[in-house]
Design a protein around this motif. Structure first.
Motif, PDB file in Angstrom:
ATOM      1  N   ARG A  45       1.017  -1.344   0.191  1.00  0.00           N
ATOM      2  CA  ARG A  45      -0.053   0.024  -0.018  1.00  0.00           C
ATOM      3  C   ARG A  45       0.851   1.327   0.235  1.00  0.00           C
ATOM      4  O   ARG A  45       0.187   2.383  -0.079  1.00  0.00           O
ATOM      5  CB  ARG A  45      -0.933  -0.099   1.310  1.00  0.00           C
ATOM      6  CG  ARG A  45      -1.996  -1.085   1.296  1.00  0.00           C
ATOM      7  CD  ARG A  45      -3.034  -0.827   2.231  1.00  0.00           C
ATOM      8  NE  ARG A  45      -2.619  -0.768   3.492  1.00  0.00           N
ATOM      9  CZ  ARG A  45      -2.510  -1.850   4.306  1.00  0.00           C
ATOM     10  NH1 ARG A  45      -2.805  -3.109   3.778  1.00  0.00           N
ATOM     11  NH2 ARG A  45      -1.910  -1.873   5.591  1.00  0.00           N
ATOM     12  N   LEU A  46       2.144   1.130   0.166  1.00  0.00           N
ATOM     13  CA  LEU A  46       2.966   2.294   0.355  1.00  0.00           C
ATOM     14  C   LEU A  46       2.925   3.249  -1.136  1.00  0.00           C
ATOM     15  O   LEU A  46       2.884   4.397  -1.015  1.00  0.00           O
ATOM     16  CB  LEU A  46       4.394   1.810   0.674  1.00  0.00           C
ATOM     17  CG  LEU A  46       5.338   3.114   1.142  1.00  0.00           C
ATOM     18  CD1 LEU A  46       4.604   3.513   2.367  1.00  0.00           C
ATOM     19  CD2 LEU A  46       6.752   2.495   1.345  1.00  0.00           C
ATOM     20  N   SER A  47       2.929   2.512  -2.160  1.00  0.00           N
ATOM     21  CA  SER A  47       2.995   3.294  -3.346  1.00  0.00           C
ATOM     22  C   SER A  47       1.816   4.309  -3.616  1.00  0.00           C
ATOM     23  O   SER A  47       1.718   5.213  -4.079  1.00  0.00           O
ATOM     24  CB  SER A  47       3.239   2.220  -4.354  1.00  0.00           C
ATOM     25  OG  SER A  47       4.439   1.688  -4.570  1.00  0.00           O
ATOM     26  N   ALA A  48       0.694   3.575  -3.100  1.00  0.00           N
ATOM     27  CA  ALA A  48      -0.567   4.581  -3.243  1.00  0.00           C
ATOM     28  C   ALA A  48      -0.584   5.742  -2.394  1.00  0.00           C
ATOM     29  O   ALA A  48      -1.151   6.962  -2.588  1.00  0.00           O
ATOM     30  CB  ALA A  48      -1.681   3.760  -2.733  1.00  0.00           C
ATOM     31  N   ALA A  49       0.426   5.582  -1.068  1.00  0.00           N
ATOM     32  CA  ALA A  49       0.304   6.863  -0.311  1.00  0.00           C
ATOM     33  C   ALA A  49       1.357   7.931  -0.852  1.00  0.00           C
ATOM     34  O   ALA A  49       1.222   8.972  -0.305  1.00  0.00           O
ATOM     35  CB  ALA A  49       0.926   6.353   1.247  1.00  0.00           C
ATOM     36  N   PHE A  50       2.086   7.416  -1.774  1.00  0.00           N
ATOM     37  CA  PHE A  50       2.959   8.313  -2.551  1.00  0.00           C
ATOM     38  C   PHE A  50       2.894   8.453  -3.764  1.00  0.00           C
ATOM     39  O   PHE A  50       3.845   7.864  -4.675  1.00  0.00           O
ATOM     40  CB  PHE A  50       4.558   7.921  -2.100  1.00  0.00           C
ATOM     41  CG  PHE A  50       4.823   8.223  -0.667  1.00  0.00           C
ATOM     42  CD1 PHE A  50       5.212   9.396   0.005  1.00  0.00           C
ATOM     43  CD2 PHE A  50       4.689   7.477   0.505  1.00  0.00           C
ATOM     44  CE1 PHE A  50       5.436   9.786   1.418  1.00  0.00           C
ATOM     45  CE2 PHE A  50       4.896   7.205   1.611  1.00  0.00           C
ATOM     46  CZ  PHE A  50       5.422   8.424   2.083  1.00  0.00           C
ATOM     47  N   PRO A  51       1.994   8.822  -4.488  1.00  0.00           N
ATOM     48  CA  PRO A  51       1.568   8.875  -5.983  1.00  0.00           C
ATOM     49  C   PRO A  51       2.664   9.302  -6.938  1.00  0.00           C
ATOM     50  O   PRO A  51       2.676   8.832  -8.006  1.00  0.00           O
ATOM     51  CB  PRO A  51       0.262   9.277  -5.907  1.00  0.00           C
ATOM     52  CG  PRO A  51       0.001  10.177  -5.189  1.00  0.00           C
ATOM     53  CD  PRO A  51       0.844   9.557  -3.791  1.00  0.00           C
ATOM     54  N   ASN A  52       3.299  10.339  -6.296  1.00  0.00           N
ATOM     55  CA  ASN A  52       4.269  10.857  -7.124  1.00  0.00           C
ATOM     56  C   ASN A  52       5.773  10.777  -6.976  1.00  0.00           C
ATOM     57  O   ASN A  52       6.572  11.182  -7.491  1.00  0.00           O
ATOM     58  CB  ASN A  52       4.489  12.574  -6.760  1.00  0.00           C
ATOM     59  CG  ASN A  52       3.101  13.206  -7.204  1.00  0.00           C
ATOM     60  OD1 ASN A  52       1.968  12.705  -8.065  1.00  0.00           O
ATOM     61  ND2 ASN A  52       2.295  14.066  -6.343  1.00  0.00           N
ATOM     62  N   ALA A  53       6.047   9.423  -6.036  1.00  0.00           N
ATOM     63  CA  ALA A  53       7.176   9.022  -5.806  1.00  0.00           C
ATOM     64  C   ALA A  53       7.433   7.668  -6.526  1.00  0.00           C
ATOM     65  O   ALA A  53       6.595   7.021  -6.439  1.00  0.00           O
ATOM     66  CB  ALA A  53       7.470   9.100  -4.389  1.00  0.00           C
ATOM     67  N   SER A  54       8.845   7.302  -6.591  1.00  0.00           N
ATOM     68  CA  SER A  54       9.436   6.061  -6.828  1.00  0.00           C
ATOM     69  C   SER A  54       9.524   5.320  -5.350  1.00  0.00           C
ATOM     70  O   SER A  54      10.361   5.754  -4.618  1.00  0.00           O
ATOM     71  CB  SER A  54      10.496   5.890  -7.512  1.00  0.00           C
ATOM     72  OG  SER A  54      10.377   6.533  -8.771  1.00  0.00           O
ATOM     73  N   VAL A  55       8.852   4.281  -5.209  1.00  0.00           N
ATOM     74  CA  VAL A  55       8.988   3.657  -3.921  1.00  0.00           C
ATOM     75  C   VAL A  55       9.908   2.516  -4.092  1.00  0.00           C
ATOM     76  O   VAL A  55       9.579   1.223  -5.031  1.00  0.00           O
ATOM     77  CB  VAL A  55       7.607   3.271  -3.246  1.00  0.00           C
ATOM     78  CG1 VAL A  55       7.776   2.461  -2.167  1.00  0.00           C
ATOM     79  CG2 VAL A  55       6.869   4.479  -2.878  1.00  0.00           C
ATOM     80  N   ILE A  56      10.967   2.137  -3.301  1.00  0.00           N
ATOM     81  CA  ILE A  56      11.875   1.103  -3.578  1.00  0.00           C
ATOM     82  C   ILE A  56      12.196   0.640  -2.139  1.00  0.00           C
ATOM     83  O   ILE A  56      12.376   1.155  -1.362  1.00  0.00           O
ATOM     84  CB  ILE A  56      12.977   1.443  -4.542  1.00  0.00           C
ATOM     85  CG1 ILE A  56      13.781   0.178  -4.758  1.00  0.00           C
ATOM     86  CG2 ILE A  56      13.937   2.579  -3.812  1.00  0.00           C
ATOM     87  CD1 ILE A  56      15.090   0.535  -5.759  1.00  0.00           C
TER      88      ILE A  56
END
Length: 383
Positions: A45-56
């Motif tokens: 769910r982390l990617s949805a919390a940061f829609p403008n970011a690359s999550v890795i």
């Protein structure tokens, strides 16, 4: 560059902890968390919390944050760059034999003239880590440092996870390329282990599977040296890695950790490849020598860094070091922070393999049993 970090315990409120990081509107978010956060769906769910970011990021065998070393938690670090471009890529590694090709796929996707650094995270089990890294460097060369590590699962060596451009996966190799002239990168890697016993010739191996030493089954030779520790294999193998030697028996390359054993074949499964006809020697360490090694890695990094600029300090240390140091494990992180200074925000994890060049301008390799440090900062643009 602006940075913010949240450290979450297992029962923490995920939404409240992320709010200050969301307010930063970051371009890159790093997640290092225990397997629990991947199993319960929060990592997904982390990617949805940061829609403008690359999550890795990846699962760990221990988390490193500004507050120290932790277990069964998550460290989320947000970075907002002024001018650096973030390029996320990912691929799936089908099996151990696909490791080199998976690395090549990552490298080809990231190749760009202004590439300044690559952060790379991969599964910690059923992978040939050295072949993976060789594949990336075959595509990219040594122009930009490649750093990162192999995921962990609290020392179980059963199931690890990564999170990247294609979400959460047990087979995903994930990376971000960081591009732009203003990015400043420092890196260092050092162990602190000491060799003991005679050098042994690798008389039969296939990539990272070690079958024979001096013509004997490698597992038999290893068990003789371990004595009572042999009962606890493969976990106890983290305490006694191999040093790779040159033909003159001098230290010549990375350390190799034992990740598994095959009783039926009498073989050892290593974190990376060794050379048939080469020589190996066992190693051991004390807490003090490992802390000294972490300080040496920090000194190497500091020589390439800009201590007057706010920076991220990505710390990837081997789970074997954590086991040796026990309750004193915090001291290696404290030693690093003392060298890098208050402007560097630490974030990282305990791994099943560390990725870094040996020195500036040298091709990246897979290491075991090291403290590996990467600093990222941005030089202000000229007016």
């Amino acid at each position: 560059m602006q940075l913010r970090q949240s450290h979450l315990k297992a029962a923490s409120d995920w939404h409240d902890a992320l709010a200050p990081l969301q307010a930063l509107d970051p371009g890159l978010v790093l997640l290092f968390a225990s397997p629990t956060f991947f199993q319960d769906g929060r990592a997904a769910r982390l990617s949805a919390a940061f829609p403008n970011a690359s999550v890795i990021g990846c699962s760990t065998a221990g988390e490193i944050s500004e507050g120290g070393v932790f277990s069964d938690s998550a460290v989320v670090t947000a970075l907002r760059f002024a001018s650096t471009r973030v390029v996320p890529v990912s691929t799936s590694v089908a099996n151990m034999a696909d490791s080199h090709a998976a690395g090549e796929r990552i490298g080809r996707a990231l190749d760009a003239p202004d590439l300044r650094a690559v952060l790379l995270f991969a599964p910690g089990v059923d992978i040939n880590g050295s072949a993976l890294v060789d594949g990336v460097t075959a595509a990219l060369g040594a122009a930009a440092p490649i750093t990162g590590g192999l995921a962990g699962d609290n020392g179980a060596f059963v199931q690890t996870w990564t999170v990247g451009a294609d979400g959460v996966s047990q087979r995903g190799v994930v990376a971000v390329g960081l591009a732009g002239a203003q990015l400043q990168v420092g890196h260092g890697s050092f162990g602190g282990w000491r060799a003991f016993g005679p050098a042994r010739c690798v008389t039969h191996c296939e990539d990272n599977i070690l079958y024979q030493l001096d013509g004997e089954p490698a597992l038999d030779v290893y068990k003789r040296y371990l004595g009572g520790y042999a009962r606890d294999l493969p976990a106890s193998g983290l305490l006694f890695p191999f040093e790779m030697l040159g033909d003159d028996f001098s230290a010549a390359g990375p350390i190799r950790t034992i990740l598994g054993v095959d009783e039926a074949k009498g073989s050892l499964i290593l974190a990376g490849a060794v050379r048939q006809g080469g020589y190996l020697r066992l190693m051991q360490a004390s807490t003090d020598t490992l802390i000294d090694g972490a300080e040496t890695a920090a000194d190497q990094t500091q020589a390439m860094s800009h201590p007057d600029l706010p920076s991220l300090a990505l710390l990837v240390s081997c789970v074997g070091r954590k086991l040796v140091m026990g309750d004193r494990v915090e001291e290696e992180v404290e030693a690093v922070r003392a060298v890098l200074g208050p402007q560097a925000l630490p974030a990282g994890f305990y791994s099943y393999g560390e990725i870094s060049p040996f020195a500036p301008g040298v091709a990246c390799q897979l290491h075991n049993q090291t403290m590996t440090i990467t600093t990222l900062s941005e030089r202000p643009a000229a007016p």
